[in-house]
Write an enzyme that holds these catalytic residues in place. Structure first.
Site, PDB file in Angstrom:
ATOM      1  N   THR A   1      36.185  44.403  38.474  1.00  0.00           N
ATOM      2  CA  THR A   1      37.046  43.904  39.543  1.00  0.00           C
ATOM      3  C   THR A   1      38.203  43.092  38.976  1.00  0.00           C
ATOM      4  O   THR A   1      38.176  42.642  37.840  1.00  0.00           O
ATOM      5  CB  THR A   1      36.248  43.034  40.539  1.00  0.00           C
ATOM      6  OG1 THR A   1      35.744  41.885  39.868  1.00  0.00           O
ATOM      7  CG2 THR A   1      35.115  43.819  41.160  1.00  0.00           C
ATOM      8  N   ASP A   2      39.210  42.907  39.806  1.00  0.00           N
ATOM      9  CA  ASP A   2      40.362  42.107  39.395  1.00  0.00           C
ATOM     10  C   ASP A   2      40.411  40.809  40.209  1.00  0.00           C
ATOM     11  O   ASP A   2      39.501  40.518  40.988  1.00  0.00           O
ATOM     12  CB  ASP A   2      41.663  42.905  39.517  1.00  0.00           C
ATOM     13  CG  ASP A   2      41.954  43.363  40.941  1.00  0.00           C
ATOM     14  OD1 ASP A   2      41.373  42.814  41.904  1.00  0.00           O
ATOM     15  OD2 ASP A   2      42.781  44.263  41.089  1.00  0.00           O
ATOM     16  N   GLN A   3      41.463  40.061  40.046  1.00  0.00           N
ATOM     17  CA  GLN A   3      41.583  38.766  40.708  1.00  0.00           C
ATOM     18  C   GLN A   3      41.569  38.878  42.233  1.00  0.00           C
ATOM     19  O   GLN A   3      41.197  37.952  42.924  1.00  0.00           O
ATOM     20  CB  GLN A   3      42.869  38.084  40.240  1.00  0.00           C
ATOM     21  CG  GLN A   3      42.990  36.656  40.705  1.00  0.00           C
ATOM     22  CD  GLN A   3      44.201  35.968  40.094  1.00  0.00           C
ATOM     23  OE1 GLN A   3      44.994  36.585  39.401  1.00  0.00           O
ATOM     24  NE2 GLN A   3      44.344  34.690  40.356  1.00  0.00           N
TER      25      GLN A   3
ATOM     26  N   GLY B   1      39.598  40.825  43.871  1.00  0.00           N
ATOM     27  CA  GLY B   1      38.241  41.062  44.328  1.00  0.00           C
ATOM     28  C   GLY B   1      37.832  42.514  44.450  1.00  0.00           C
ATOM     29  O   GLY B   1      36.696  42.803  44.824  1.00  0.00           O
TER      30      GLY B   1
END
Length: 150
Positions: free
Chosen positions: A19-21, A23
């Site tokens: 996942t990334d920042q 979400g």
């Protein structure tokens, strides 16, 4: 080789590190999932990448396309189905559909194009150098045509 009805979709549970920042799963991971599903598909057909490479055949990716329809989040389980869209013995095009396992919602579609080369990078025709692998892809391409016609 196995029959079409025995080929199951590849299931993947989205991991936190994917996942990334924001979400949801970072876009680059879908390309990895395509590869995971492609390896699984070939193994289910009875001859995976390991056997291909032992035979001196490599299959580099020529291009990748990916269309994101809906986000995948941490712990979602997706199913990745693939189909042989085109195969001529020298080049191979595979289509991918990623859906949510629980809801069936379409998340992503994509395509990869490949060719076959020897260890020196010389283009190969599978029909000429390895009839078993050639027939595996011919059969898989035929499955999709039969499905589309029904």
């Amino acid at each position: 080789m196995k029959q079409q009805r025995e080929i199951r979709p590849y299931a993947h549970r989205a991991q936190y590190y994917e996942t990334d920042q924001m979400g949801f799963v970072h876009h680059s991971n879908y390309i990895r999932w395509f590869e995971e599903a492609r390896c699984d598909f070939m193994e289910q057909m009875g001859m995976g990448y390991e056997e291909m490479e032992k035979a001196g055949i490599l299959s580099p990716v020529l291009s990748v396309q990916c269309q994101y329809k809906a986000s995948v989040y941490f712990r979602d389980v997706v199913e990745i189905r693939l189909r042989i869209k085109d195969y001529n013995g020298i080049k191979l095009t595979i289509g991918y559909t990623i859906t949510d396992q629980a809801t069936g919602e379409l998340r992503t579609t994509g395509e990869t194009r490949h060719c076959f080369v020897d260890r020196q990078g010389k283009l190969l025709s599978l029909k000429r150098v390895n009839e078993a692998f050639h027939q595996m892809f011919v059969q898989a391409a035929g499955w999709e045509q039969e499905e589309e016609g029904q």
